[in-house]
Design a protein around this motif. Structure first.
Motif, short mmCIF file in Angstrom:
data_model
loop_
_atom_site.label_atom_id
_atom_site.label_comp_id
_atom_site.label_asym_id
_atom_site.label_seq_id
_atom_site.Cartn_x
_atom_site.Cartn_y
_atom_site.Cartn_z
N GLU A 175 -55.09 -90.07 -13.64
CA GLU A 175 -55.51 -88.67 -13.45
C GLU A 175 -54.66 -87.74 -14.31
O GLU A 175 -55.18 -86.80 -14.92
N ALA B 9 -62.81 -84.31 -8.15
CA ALA B 9 -62.29 -84.34 -9.53
C ALA B 9 -61.81 -82.97 -10.00
O ALA B 9 -61.64 -82.75 -11.20
N VAL C 45 -56.14 -84.94 -7.43
CA VAL C 45 -55.98 -83.79 -8.31
C VAL C 45 -55.09 -82.76 -7.63
O VAL C 45 -53.88 -82.78 -7.78
#
Length: 347
Positions: A16, A290, A317
């Motif tokens: 990520e 996301a 996130v």
């Protein structure tokens, strides 16, 4: 350009970080380490990064991390504190996604994480990386201990009720009923996390006690300035991403006339990543998938004395890597939302 290194880039928070930093206009990715995968191109392990990340994994000894401006640790607990001193001496800032610099009390850390803390002096100066609460401290910090994914959602959900020493709800009987997708456990092989165990299933865990409880308590008490306690029960969702926290609080008699919707809207006005939804909303985890956004809704069932706050975030996130980038932006004087304005993925 900010020269960035990542230690431990093979897990979910590591990939990520790469996804976010590869698109950041003011970042130059200079090193990513993995002893096991040294020599392997990052894009071979994570094809979603093909054409965007041309680095290969290298060993920590070959990474020249002291040449970076900031190093992210996307590693198991204990790794960042073993390397932080050398990096700080070289003028490198440290952002740890694990728990090494979250809990200020070393005895509490040692109880919940099962290891001694090797640099309590650095822990003392570390700043808890929750921008909505510690924005000014983050700007000048050398070391950031990022919040856990659950603590981010719970603290942001409760913060307006306690900020500035407010006494609107009973501080001793808070209940945080929180659920996370399986990626919150990390990229590892465990029977409890395989598809046949998680799909079509829903379960609680850590009911007797969870390591995020003392972190949440520490954070809420710092916000309130007085003692706070809560019951925290985490659950495993049959999904990959997402956290949904349902938070309960009992309204004190003297606060029954409070407009809690207005209180939350005012408290988070201008915050780039916290969205207080209109009255009656029911946020879903896919509304933030996301993305670095937190979305929340405030409810008062039957106009009674129980306040219910619904909070959703993406655990990888805003619950981890995105929050790290948000802190990095603050530390280097960049716009706080730079590289983080991705629209959530739906469906």
């Amino acid at each position: 350009m900010v020269k960035v290194g990542i230690v431990g880039g093979t897990g979910y928070t590591g990939v990520e970080l790469l996804r976010l930093l590869a698109q950041h206009p003011e970042v130059k990715l200079t090193a990513i380490t993995s002893r096991k995968e040294a020599g392997t191109p990052v894009a071979d392990m994570y094809p979603n990064l093909r054409g965007r990340v041309d680095l290969a994994f290298c060993t920590p000894d070959d990474a020249r991390l002291t040449d970076c401006d900031v190093v992210f640790f996307a590693t198991p607990h204990g790794v960042a504190m073993a390397q932080a001193r050398e990096l700080l001496a070289a003028g490198v800032r440290v952002i740890d996604l694990a728990a090494d610099f979250r809990l200020k009390d070393t005895a509490t850390f040692e109880k919940w994480y099962g290891m001694p803390h090797s640099c309590p002096d650095i822990l003392k100066e570390a700043v808890y990386g929750l921008p909505e609460i510690n924005r000014d401290k983050i700007k000048s910090a050398r070391v950031i201990g990022l919040p856990g994914c659950y603590p981010t959602s719970v603290q942001l959900g409760y913060a307006p009720l306690f900020a500035g020493g407010r006494k609107l709800v009973d501080p001793k009987h808070l209940i945080a009923d929180a659920k996370s997708g399986a990626s919150g456990a990390g990229r590892k092989g465990e029977t409890s996390l395989i598809l046949a165990e998680t799909a079509d299933n829903f379960k609680a865990y850590g009911v007797k006690g969870h390591r995020h409880h003392p972190e949440i308590k520490q954070g809420l008490e710092a916000i309130a300035g007085y003692d706070v306690d809560l019951t925290f029960v985490p659950h495993l969702l049959p999904t990959i991403r997402g956290i949904h926290s349902t938070l309960y609080a009992t309204i004190l008699p003297e606060a029954r006339d409070t407009d809690f919707q207005a209180l939350f809207e005012t408290y988070y006005a201008g915050e780039p990543f916290v969205d207080v939804l209109p009255t009656g909303s029911m946020p879903e985890t896919r509304w933030v998938r996301a993305s670095n956004y937190v979305r929340m809704a405030v409810h008062r069932p039957n106009d009674g004395d129980t306040l219910v706050i619904l909070v959703v975030e993406d655990n990888l996130v805003k619950g981890a890597s995105g929050q790290g980038v948000q802190c990095m932006n603050l530390m280097f004087g960049l716009p706080e939302n730079m590289g983080l304005t991705h629209i959530p993925v739906l469906p």
